[in-house]
Design an enzyme around this catalytic site. Structure first.
Site, mmCIF file in Angstrom:
data_model
loop_
_atom_site.group_PDB
_atom_site.id
_atom_site.type_symbol
_atom_site.label_atom_id
_atom_site.label_comp_id
_atom_site.label_asym_id
_atom_site.label_seq_id
_atom_site.Cartn_x
_atom_site.Cartn_y
_atom_site.Cartn_z
ATOM 1 C CD GLU A 58 17.352 14.390 5.294
ATOM 2 O OE1 GLU A 58 17.223 13.849 4.186
ATOM 3 O OE2 GLU A 58 17.435 13.749 6.364
ATOM 4 C CB THR B 11 12.724 14.682 7.305
ATOM 5 O OG1 THR B 11 12.666 15.155 8.638
ATOM 6 C CG2 THR B 11 14.156 14.451 6.896
ATOM 7 C CB ALA C 247 6.671 7.765 10.076
HETATM 8 P P1 FAD Z 1 8.935 3.734 -3.505
HETATM 9 O O1 FAD Z 1 9.622 4.334 -4.667
HETATM 10 O O2 FAD Z 1 7.460 3.609 -3.570
HETATM 11 O O3 FAD Z 1 9.596 2.283 -3.272
HETATM 12 C C1 FAD Z 1 9.286 1.514 -2.117
HETATM 13 C C2 FAD Z 1 9.427 0.032 -2.451
HETATM 14 O O4 FAD Z 1 8.396 -0.369 -3.337
HETATM 15 C C3 FAD Z 1 10.728 -0.335 -3.147
HETATM 16 O O5 FAD Z 1 11.103 -1.611 -2.737
HETATM 17 C C4 FAD Z 1 10.374 -0.335 -4.627
HETATM 18 O O6 FAD Z 1 11.197 -1.204 -5.391
HETATM 19 C C5 FAD Z 1 8.919 -0.795 -4.594
HETATM 20 N N1 FAD Z 1 8.098 -0.151 -5.627
HETATM 21 C C6 FAD Z 1 8.183 1.149 -6.050
HETATM 22 N N2 FAD Z 1 7.235 1.419 -6.965
HETATM 23 C C7 FAD Z 1 6.520 0.276 -7.111
HETATM 24 C C8 FAD Z 1 5.390 -0.082 -7.903
HETATM 25 N N3 FAD Z 1 4.814 0.808 -8.717
HETATM 26 N N4 FAD Z 1 4.899 -1.349 -7.791
HETATM 27 C C9 FAD Z 1 5.474 -2.248 -6.958
HETATM 28 N N5 FAD Z 1 6.532 -1.976 -6.188
HETATM 29 C C10 FAD Z 1 7.059 -0.727 -6.251
HETATM 30 N N6 FAD Z 1 10.809 8.734 4.862
HETATM 31 C C11 FAD Z 1 9.939 9.482 5.586
HETATM 32 O O7 FAD Z 1 8.972 8.948 6.152
HETATM 33 N N7 FAD Z 1 10.111 10.846 5.678
HETATM 34 C C12 FAD Z 1 11.136 11.495 5.066
HETATM 35 O O8 FAD Z 1 11.254 12.719 5.173
HETATM 36 C C13 FAD Z 1 12.071 10.726 4.314
HETATM 37 N N8 FAD Z 1 13.089 11.323 3.663
HETATM 38 C C14 FAD Z 1 13.914 10.573 2.848
HETATM 39 C C15 FAD Z 1 14.917 11.205 2.104
HETATM 40 C C16 FAD Z 1 15.735 10.488 1.241
HETATM 41 C C17 FAD Z 1 16.788 11.194 0.437
HETATM 42 C C18 FAD Z 1 15.555 9.071 1.109
HETATM 43 C C19 FAD Z 1 16.424 8.287 0.180
HETATM 44 C C20 FAD Z 1 14.569 8.433 1.865
HETATM 45 C C21 FAD Z 1 13.746 9.157 2.735
HETATM 46 N N9 FAD Z 1 12.728 8.561 3.475
HETATM 47 C C22 FAD Z 1 11.853 9.313 4.232
HETATM 48 C C23 FAD Z 1 12.608 7.104 3.490
HETATM 49 C C24 FAD Z 1 11.642 6.571 2.429
HETATM 50 O O9 FAD Z 1 10.339 7.014 2.695
HETATM 51 C C25 FAD Z 1 11.747 5.048 2.487
HETATM 52 O O10 FAD Z 1 12.944 4.610 1.936
HETATM 53 C C26 FAD Z 1 10.546 4.286 1.960
HETATM 54 O O11 FAD Z 1 10.625 2.973 2.494
HETATM 55 C C27 FAD Z 1 10.495 4.175 0.455
HETATM 56 O O12 FAD Z 1 10.237 5.384 -0.121
HETATM 57 P P2 FAD Z 1 10.352 5.555 -1.719
HETATM 58 O O13 FAD Z 1 9.876 6.889 -2.043
HETATM 59 O O14 FAD Z 1 11.682 5.134 -2.206
HETATM 60 O O15 FAD Z 1 9.261 4.447 -2.159
#
Ligand code: FAD
Length: 297
Positions: free
Chosen positions: A16, A47, A50
């Site tokens: 990454e 990445t 935000a």
């Molecule tokens: P979600 O899957 O939407 O989950 C977020 C929260 O909401 C969790 O607590 C989950 O339990 C809850 N949730 C999920 N779906 C639902 C639903 N349908 N109803 C109610 N609650 C729900 N961030 C950036 O800004 N840019 C990047 O490039 C970036 N790269 C990343 C790469 C990796 C490998 C990882 C692991 C994370 C990265 N992140 C990045 C961080 C990520 O955006 C954060 O962790 C963010 O807070 C959550 O993203 P998510 O896709 O897991 O969200």
């Protein structure tokens, strides 16, 4: 070639990187990429800032990776501040540039935000939108072995992971996790919950005290005893800390590979020299010369 096709044959190996800020030159990252290509990675992900602040540069980097012909670019993409219309335009622009692998995320909220301020609240909605409107994309999703920091319980978070899988996610990339036992327990739990997707494990190299503490705390991740000792013993000596941290990272890579994973993904932090030291010590010269293990589907 799709990343998921490679995973059917063997473990994948990937990096990454993050794009430079608007006013910073691209050259150092392009040079970093040249060094990383030497490891013959299966893919390199980039990445997405935000609020999409560096979105243009994210696409520029993904396109540079694509145009190099060296490996598959994977763009990260988030729901933050994005309307359906904007998402549609962006996805088409990625496809037009030959980029058809995407990590679909909700995204971290910029300071002071409490919601995405876009058309989607969670990553599962973005995954579904991509799969419905742009089925050409291979879509990865984030997984949190120690629970997403905003989730009330691990079980609740796993239920949401299952929803992302059912929306069309093709494989999981994990958040940093230094505690192997927690990782193994999570794998057991998600499999019981019907999450069957391949898992690519993200490894965050331990290189400096403050970022290591900041990243674990921000993401609600454990600091195992061995890492705590490195922080305690070498915290005031950056050189010694880096040396011990690299050794710790090499061991972590071995341990993950021995648990049987579908992919190893190194968060390079754009530091190719440190990553090179770690991979050389871990015996990973390049994908072709390294026994990366069979597929574990
Ligand atoms: P979600 O899957 O939407 O989950 C977020 C929260 O909401 C969790 O607590 C989950 O339990 C809850 N949730 C999920 N779906 C639902 C639903 N349908 N109803 C109610 N609650 C729900 N961030 C950036 O800004 N840019 C990047 O490039 C970036 N790269 C990343 C790469 C990796 C490998 C990882 C692991 C994370 C990265 N992140 C990045 C961080 C990520 O955006 C954060 O962790 C963010 O807070 C959550 O993203 P998510 O896709 O897991 O969200």
């Amino acid at each position: 070639m799709r990343i998921t096709d490679i995973m059917k044959e063997r473990m994948t190996f990937s990096f990454e990187v993050f794009p430079p800020k608007e006013h910073q030159p691209m050259e150092p990252l392009l040079e970093t990429l040249d060094h990383l290509y030497g490891f013959r990675p299966d893919f390199i992900s980039c990445t997405y800032g935000a609020g999409g602040t560096n979105a243009g540069r994210n696409r520029e980097i993904c396109k540079a990776i694509k145009d190099s012909g060296e490996t598959i670019p994977v763009t990260h993409y988030t729901c933050i501040g994005n309307t359906k219309e904007k998402i549609r335009d962006d996805l088409q622009a990625y496809l037009d540039a030959g980029i058809n692998h995407i990590l679909a995320l909700r995204g971290d909220f910029p300071k002071g935000w409490k919601e995405t301020r876009g058309d989607f609240d969670h990553a599962n909605e973005l995954v579904e939108f991509i799969k419905t409107n742009f089925p050409e994309f291979c879509v990865s999703i984030a997984g949190n072995p120690e629970k997403h920091i905003q989730a009330r319980t691990l079980e609740e978070d796993i239920t949401h992971l299952r929803v992302k899988q059912d929306a069309g996610g093709d494989y999981i990339v994990t958040q940093l996790c230094y505690d192997l036992d927690n990782y193994k327990r999570w794998v057991e739990k998600i499999r019981k919950a019907g999450v069957t997707l391949p898992i690519v494990v993200g490894v965050m190299p331990v290189l400096a005290k403050d970022p290591t503490i900041r990243m674990t705390v921000t993401n609600g991740c454990s600091i195992p005893r061995e890492l705590a000792e490195i922080i305690g013993r070498y915290g005031e000596s950056p050189e010694d800390f880096k040396k011990a941290g690299k050794e710790y990272t090499v061991k972590l890579i071995y341990e993950y590979m021995n648990t049987g994973i579908n992919g190893l993904h190194i968060y390079t932090l754009n530091k190719w020299e440190d990553v090179t030291d770690i991979l050389m010590d871990a015996g990973i010269r390049n994908v072709k010369e390294t026994a990366l293990g069979p597929a574990v589907l």
